[in-house]
Design a protein around this motif. Structure first.
Motif, PDB file in Angstrom:
ATOM      1  N   LEU A  87       0.805  -1.220  -0.013  1.00  0.00           N
ATOM      2  CA  LEU A  87      -0.054  -0.100   0.015  1.00  0.00           C
ATOM      3  C   LEU A  87       0.797   1.150  -0.009  1.00  0.00           C
ATOM      4  CD1 LEU A  87      -2.687   1.365  -0.046  1.00  0.00           C
ATOM      5  CD2 LEU A  87      -2.687   0.983   2.596  1.00  0.00           C
ATOM      6  N   LYS A  88       2.005   1.266   0.765  1.00  0.00           N
ATOM      7  CA  LYS A  88       2.848   2.502   0.849  1.00  0.00           C
ATOM      8  C   LYS A  88       3.421   2.521  -0.623  1.00  0.00           C
ATOM      9  CE  LYS A  88       4.472   2.566   5.603  1.00  0.00           C
ATOM     10  NZ  LYS A  88       5.478   2.496   6.646  1.00  0.00           N
ATOM     11  N   GLN A 129       1.461   6.419  -7.047  1.00  0.00           N
ATOM     12  CA  GLN A 129       0.258   7.194  -7.485  1.00  0.00           C
ATOM     13  C   GLN A 129       0.287   8.679  -7.266  1.00  0.00           C
ATOM     14  OE1 GLN A 129      -3.122   5.244  -5.597  1.00  0.00           O
ATOM     15  NE2 GLN A 129      -2.885   3.397  -6.981  1.00  0.00           N
ATOM     16  N   GLY A 130       1.094   8.886  -6.448  1.00  0.00           N
ATOM     17  CA  GLY A 130       1.496  10.325  -6.071  1.00  0.00           C
ATOM     18  C   GLY A 130       1.909  10.987  -7.340  1.00  0.00           C
ATOM     19  N   PHE A 131       2.721  10.444  -8.334  1.00  0.00           N
ATOM     20  CA  PHE A 131       3.402  11.186  -9.406  1.00  0.00           C
ATOM     21  C   PHE A 131       2.374  11.330 -10.544  1.00  0.00           C
ATOM     22  CE2 PHE A 131       6.831   8.356  -8.002  1.00  0.00           C
ATOM     23  CZ  PHE A 131       7.855   9.671  -7.849  1.00  0.00           C
ATOM     24  N   ASP A 132       0.760  10.993 -10.439  1.00  0.00           N
ATOM     25  CA  ASP A 132      -0.290  11.661 -11.382  1.00  0.00           C
ATOM     26  C   ASP A 132      -0.337  12.920 -11.125  1.00  0.00           C
ATOM     27  OD1 ASP A 132      -0.598   8.592 -12.204  1.00  0.00           O
ATOM     28  OD2 ASP A 132      -2.097   8.542 -10.762  1.00  0.00           O
ATOM     29  N   ASN A 133      -0.053  13.358 -10.138  1.00  0.00           N
ATOM     30  CA  ASN A 133      -0.457  15.093  -9.949  1.00  0.00           C
ATOM     31  C   ASN A 133       0.750  15.813 -10.270  1.00  0.00           C
ATOM     32  OD1 ASN A 133      -2.934  14.652  -9.185  1.00  0.00           O
ATOM     33  ND2 ASN A 133      -2.428  14.208  -7.109  1.00  0.00           N
ATOM     34  N   ASP A 134       2.041  15.240 -10.587  1.00  0.00           N
ATOM     35  CA  ASP A 134       3.275  15.923 -10.865  1.00  0.00           C
ATOM     36  C   ASP A 134       3.464  16.331 -12.206  1.00  0.00           C
ATOM     37  OD1 ASP A 134       4.020  15.792  -8.147  1.00  0.00           O
ATOM     38  OD2 ASP A 134       5.523  14.137  -8.566  1.00  0.00           O
ATOM     39  N   TYR A 135       4.034  17.533 -12.566  1.00  0.00           N
ATOM     40  CA  TYR A 135       4.267  17.928 -13.821  1.00  0.00           C
ATOM     41  C   TYR A 135       5.358  17.030 -14.344  1.00  0.00           C
ATOM     42  CZ  TYR A 135       5.574  20.740 -17.911  1.00  0.00           C
ATOM     43  OH  TYR A 135       6.062  21.286 -19.115  1.00  0.00           O
TER      44      TYR A 135
END
Length: 53
Positions: free
Chosen positions: A16-17, A23-29
């Motif tokens: 999960l970590k 998935q945190g990279f989805d919001n990065d430019y």
């Protein structure tokens, strides 16, 4: 933890970590999706020149 993930030996909590982090990279430019083909080719050449074999 990366070694455990790659070996398929993560616990559910560790998995999960890793998934949350990924998935945190989805919001990065990403800095490259807006480049045209000549710019991408130039960047690729620069990267390959910087790799020491």
């Amino acid at each position: 933890m990366a070694e455990l993930f790659l070996a398929g030996k993560c616990s559910a909590a560790q998995l999960l970590k890793v998934e949350t982090w990924y998935q945190g990279f989805d919001n990065d430019y990403d800095h490259v999706s807006g480049l045209d083909e000549p710019e991408l080719s130039k960047l690729e050449d620069k990267i390959y020149r910087g790799i020491k074999f």
